[in-house]
Motif scaffolding. Sequence first.
Motif, PDB file in Angstrom:
ATOM      1  N   ILE A 231       5.159   5.204 -21.380  1.00 55.86           N
ATOM      2  CA  ILE A 231       6.589   4.977 -21.606  1.00 55.86           C
ATOM      3  C   ILE A 231       7.341   6.307 -21.548  1.00 55.86           C
ATOM      4  CG2 ILE A 231       8.309   4.284 -23.334  1.00 55.86           C
ATOM      5  CD1 ILE A 231       6.230   2.120 -24.210  1.00 55.86           C
ATOM      6  N   TRP A 232       6.805   7.332 -22.183  1.00 57.01           N
ATOM      7  CA  TRP A 232       7.456   8.650 -22.167  1.00 57.01           C
ATOM      8  C   TRP A 232       7.602   9.155 -20.734  1.00 57.01           C
ATOM      9  CZ3 TRP A 232      10.388  11.597 -25.050  1.00 57.01           C
ATOM     10  CH2 TRP A 232      10.554  12.944 -24.706  1.00 57.01           C
ATOM     11  N   ASP A 233       6.521   8.981 -19.948  1.00 57.03           N
ATOM     12  CA  ASP A 233       6.533   9.466 -18.566  1.00 57.03           C
ATOM     13  C   ASP A 233       7.371   8.609 -17.623  1.00 57.03           C
ATOM     14  OD1 ASP A 233       4.849  11.564 -19.222  1.00 57.03           O
ATOM     15  OD2 ASP A 233       3.023  10.493 -18.633  1.00 57.03           O
ATOM     16  N   LYS A 234       7.464   7.317 -17.896  1.00 60.18           N
ATOM     17  CA  LYS A 234       8.069   6.413 -16.922  1.00 60.18           C
ATOM     18  C   LYS A 234       9.217   5.575 -17.480  1.00 60.18           C
ATOM     19  CE  LYS A 234       3.668   6.097 -14.566  1.00 60.18           C
ATOM     20  NZ  LYS A 234       3.779   6.807 -13.360  1.00 60.18           N
ATOM     21  N   ALA A 235       9.833   6.001 -18.559  1.00 70.99           N
ATOM     22  CA  ALA A 235      10.938   5.232 -19.146  1.00 70.99           C
ATOM     23  C   ALA A 235      12.081   5.063 -18.157  1.00 70.99           C
ATOM     24  CB  ALA A 235      11.439   5.906 -20.424  1.00 70.99           C
ATOM     25  N   ASP A 236      12.207   5.991 -17.231  1.00 66.70           N
ATOM     26  CA  ASP A 236      13.284   5.895 -16.236  1.00 66.70           C
ATOM     27  C   ASP A 236      13.067   4.739 -15.257  1.00 66.70           C
ATOM     28  OD1 ASP A 236      11.032   7.283 -15.207  1.00 66.70           O
ATOM     29  OD2 ASP A 236      12.249   8.157 -13.612  1.00 66.70           O
TER      30      ASP A 236
ATOM     31  N   LEU B 137      15.674  10.319 -20.673  1.00 65.71           N
ATOM     32  CA  LEU B 137      16.343  11.626 -20.597  1.00 65.71           C
ATOM     33  C   LEU B 137      15.632  12.688 -21.437  1.00 65.71           C
ATOM     34  CD1 LEU B 137      20.032  10.361 -20.861  1.00 65.71           C
ATOM     35  CD2 LEU B 137      18.805  11.095 -18.793  1.00 65.71           C
ATOM     36  N   GLY B 138      14.510  12.303 -22.058  1.00 68.65           N
ATOM     37  CA  GLY B 138      13.727  13.260 -22.839  1.00 68.65           C
ATOM     38  C   GLY B 138      14.119  13.347 -24.307  1.00 68.65           C
ATOM     39  N   ASP B 139      14.840  12.372 -24.829  1.00 70.73           N
ATOM     40  CA  ASP B 139      15.283  12.362 -26.222  1.00 70.73           C
ATOM     41  C   ASP B 139      14.116  11.950 -27.126  1.00 70.73           C
ATOM     42  OD1 ASP B 139      16.332  11.719 -28.741  1.00 70.73           O
ATOM     43  OD2 ASP B 139      18.224  11.001 -27.895  1.00 70.73           O
ATOM     44  N   ARG B 140      13.558  12.933 -27.843  1.00 69.50           N
ATOM     45  CA  ARG B 140      12.398  12.670 -28.698  1.00 69.50           C
ATOM     46  C   ARG B 140      12.738  11.763 -29.879  1.00 69.50           C
ATOM     47  NH1 ARG B 140       7.990  16.092 -27.681  1.00 69.50           N
ATOM     48  NH2 ARG B 140       8.471  17.710 -26.171  1.00 69.50           N
ATOM     49  N   ALA B 141      13.935  11.875 -30.417  1.00 71.25           N
ATOM     50  CA  ALA B 141      14.338  11.025 -31.540  1.00 71.25           C
ATOM     51  C   ALA B 141      14.411   9.566 -31.084  1.00 71.25           C
ATOM     52  CB  ALA B 141      15.683  11.478 -32.101  1.00 71.25           C
ATOM     53  N   ALA B 142      14.932   9.334 -29.898  1.00 69.39           N
ATOM     54  CA  ALA B 142      14.995   7.973 -29.366  1.00 69.39           C
ATOM     55  C   ALA B 142      13.584   7.440 -29.142  1.00 69.39           C
ATOM     56  CB  ALA B 142      15.784   7.948 -28.067  1.00 69.39           C
ATOM     57  N   PHE B 143      12.690   8.277 -28.652  1.00 70.45           N
ATOM     58  CA  PHE B 143      11.307   7.876 -28.422  1.00 70.45           C
ATOM     59  C   PHE B 143      10.637   7.503 -29.743  1.00 70.45           C
ATOM     60  CE2 PHE B 143       6.772   9.054 -27.671  1.00 70.45           C
ATOM     61  CZ  PHE B 143       6.486   8.088 -26.724  1.00 70.45           C
ATOM     62  N   ALA B 144      10.872   8.305 -30.780  1.00 72.17           N
ATOM     63  CA  ALA B 144      10.309   8.004 -32.106  1.00 72.17           C
ATOM     64  C   ALA B 144      10.862   6.675 -32.622  1.00 72.17           C
ATOM     65  CB  ALA B 144      10.618   9.134 -33.083  1.00 72.17           C
ATOM     66  N   GLY B 145      12.158   6.445 -32.425  1.00 68.56           N
ATOM     67  CA  GLY B 145      12.760   5.183 -32.837  1.00 68.56           C
ATOM     68  C   GLY B 145      12.181   4.002 -32.064  1.00 68.56           C
ATOM     69  N   LEU B 146      11.950   4.191 -30.787  1.00 67.82           N
ATOM     70  CA  LEU B 146      11.352   3.156 -29.957  1.00 67.82           C
ATOM     71  C   LEU B 146       9.947   2.833 -30.451  1.00 67.82           C
ATOM     72  CD1 LEU B 146      11.709   1.407 -27.369  1.00 67.82           C
ATOM     73  CD2 LEU B 146      10.629   3.279 -26.117  1.00 67.82           C
ATOM     74  N   TYR B 147       9.204   3.865 -30.801  1.00 72.07           N
ATOM     75  CA  TYR B 147       7.857   3.666 -31.331  1.00 72.07           C
ATOM     76  C   TYR B 147       7.909   2.860 -32.624  1.00 72.07           C
ATOM     77  CZ  TYR B 147       3.197   4.489 -33.126  1.00 72.07           C
ATOM     78  OH  TYR B 147       1.928   4.298 -33.616  1.00 72.07           O
ATOM     79  N   ARG B 148       8.782   3.263 -33.550  1.00 77.18           N
ATOM     80  CA  ARG B 148       8.899   2.543 -34.825  1.00 77.18           C
ATOM     81  C   ARG B 148       9.296   1.082 -34.608  1.00 77.18           C
ATOM     82  NH1 ARG B 148      11.157   7.352 -36.281  1.00 77.18           N
ATOM     83  NH2 ARG B 148      13.264   6.566 -35.997  1.00 77.18           N
ATOM     84  N   ALA B 149      10.160   0.837 -33.645  1.00 84.26           N
ATOM     85  CA  ALA B 149      10.685  -0.506 -33.427  1.00 84.26           C
ATOM     86  C   ALA B 149       9.711  -1.430 -32.697  1.00 84.26           C
ATOM     87  CB  ALA B 149      11.999  -0.428 -32.642  1.00 84.26           C
ATOM     88  N   THR B 150       8.821  -0.875 -31.887  1.00 83.22           N
ATOM     89  CA  THR B 150       8.014  -1.730 -31.013  1.00 83.22           C
ATOM     90  C   THR B 150       6.509  -1.600 -31.183  1.00 83.22           C
ATOM     91  OG1 THR B 150       7.999  -0.084 -29.237  1.00 83.22           O
ATOM     92  CG2 THR B 150       9.813  -1.696 -29.234  1.00 83.22           C
TER      93      THR B 150
ATOM     94  N   MET C 169      17.385   3.028 -26.491  1.00 83.29           N
ATOM     95  CA  MET C 169      16.305   3.979 -26.796  1.00 83.29           C
ATOM     96  C   MET C 169      15.496   4.293 -25.539  1.00 83.29           C
ATOM     97  SD  MET C 169      14.935   2.957 -30.601  1.00 83.29           S
ATOM     98  CE  MET C 169      15.233   1.199 -30.630  1.00 83.29           C
ATOM     99  N   LEU C 170      15.261   3.285 -24.700  1.00 82.13           N
ATOM    100  CA  LEU C 170      14.542   3.530 -23.439  1.00 82.13           C
ATOM    101  C   LEU C 170      15.340   4.465 -22.533  1.00 82.13           C
ATOM    102  CD1 LEU C 170      13.028   0.048 -22.541  1.00 82.13           C
ATOM    103  CD2 LEU C 170      11.779   2.197 -22.738  1.00 82.13           C
ATOM    104  N   ALA C 171      16.632   4.225 -22.437  1.00 81.10           N
ATOM    105  CA  ALA C 171      17.481   5.069 -21.580  1.00 81.10           C
ATOM    106  C   ALA C 171      17.486   6.510 -22.085  1.00 81.10           C
ATOM    107  CB  ALA C 171      18.901   4.509 -21.539  1.00 81.10           C
ATOM    108  N   ARG C 172      17.581   6.680 -23.399  1.00 79.60           N
ATOM    109  CA  ARG C 172      17.592   8.036 -23.963  1.00 79.60           C
ATOM    110  C   ARG C 172      16.216   8.680 -23.848  1.00 79.60           C
ATOM    111  NH1 ARG C 172      19.912   6.268 -29.255  1.00 79.60           N
ATOM    112  NH2 ARG C 172      18.479   7.825 -30.057  1.00 79.60           N
ATOM    113  N   THR C 173      15.149   7.874 -23.961  1.00 71.37           N
ATOM    114  CA  THR C 173      13.791   8.391 -23.779  1.00 71.37           C
ATOM    115  C   THR C 173      13.617   8.902 -22.352  1.00 71.37           C
ATOM    116  OG1 THR C 173      12.865   6.944 -25.480  1.00 71.37           O
ATOM    117  CG2 THR C 173      11.337   7.780 -23.827  1.00 71.37           C
TER     118      THR C 173
END
Length: 185
Positions: free
Chosen positions: A58-63, A16-29, A10-14
């Motif tokens: 996290i959104w800005d610096k997940a990379d 890359l700008g993947d909003r669904a992965a970011f939402a999943g990361l939020y739900r999980a953590t 989810m971090l790797a996809r975030t």
Amino acid sequence: MVTRADIEDMLARTALGDRAAFAGLYRATSAKLLGVAWRILNDRGEAEEVLQEVFVRIWDKADRYHANGLSPMTWLITVTRNLSIDRLRRIKAVGKVQVGDPGEAAAQMADSAPGPEAQVVAAGERARIDACLDELEAVRAVAVRGAYLEGLSYAELAARHEVPLNTMRTWLRRSLLKLRECLNR
């Protein structure tokens, strides 16, 4: 249950700008990260503000997270801890709440108590952490609690324990390695 690999993905996809992965990361953590912030700030409203900052960061610096053998949760908790301590220092510098502050009235009316499921999860996590802290030398466990639960700086801890600054850094680094080892058992 979300695994370490899931969070890394989810971090790797975030990154890359993947909003669904970011939402999943939020739900999980988010629940765990809110608990970290709340524990440091001792104020749910402030902790929620920090949590929002954490996820913006996290959104800005997940990379910047690289799977290098360290847990992705360690990185997320470190970001949360650092932002919480920054917020705590700002609060101490400025003063907490002004009389008649509408935010204060709203905080007093809202039920900020965690639900039953969150209480059970938190109790289990706390028991594991307390058991691992009990394995440390008493003075080092106190130093770890001061740094990570009270938000004290290395310098403040060194002064409190009457040891050189570099000794305190070494104590904390070694103690955290032992705690990680214990929690991974």
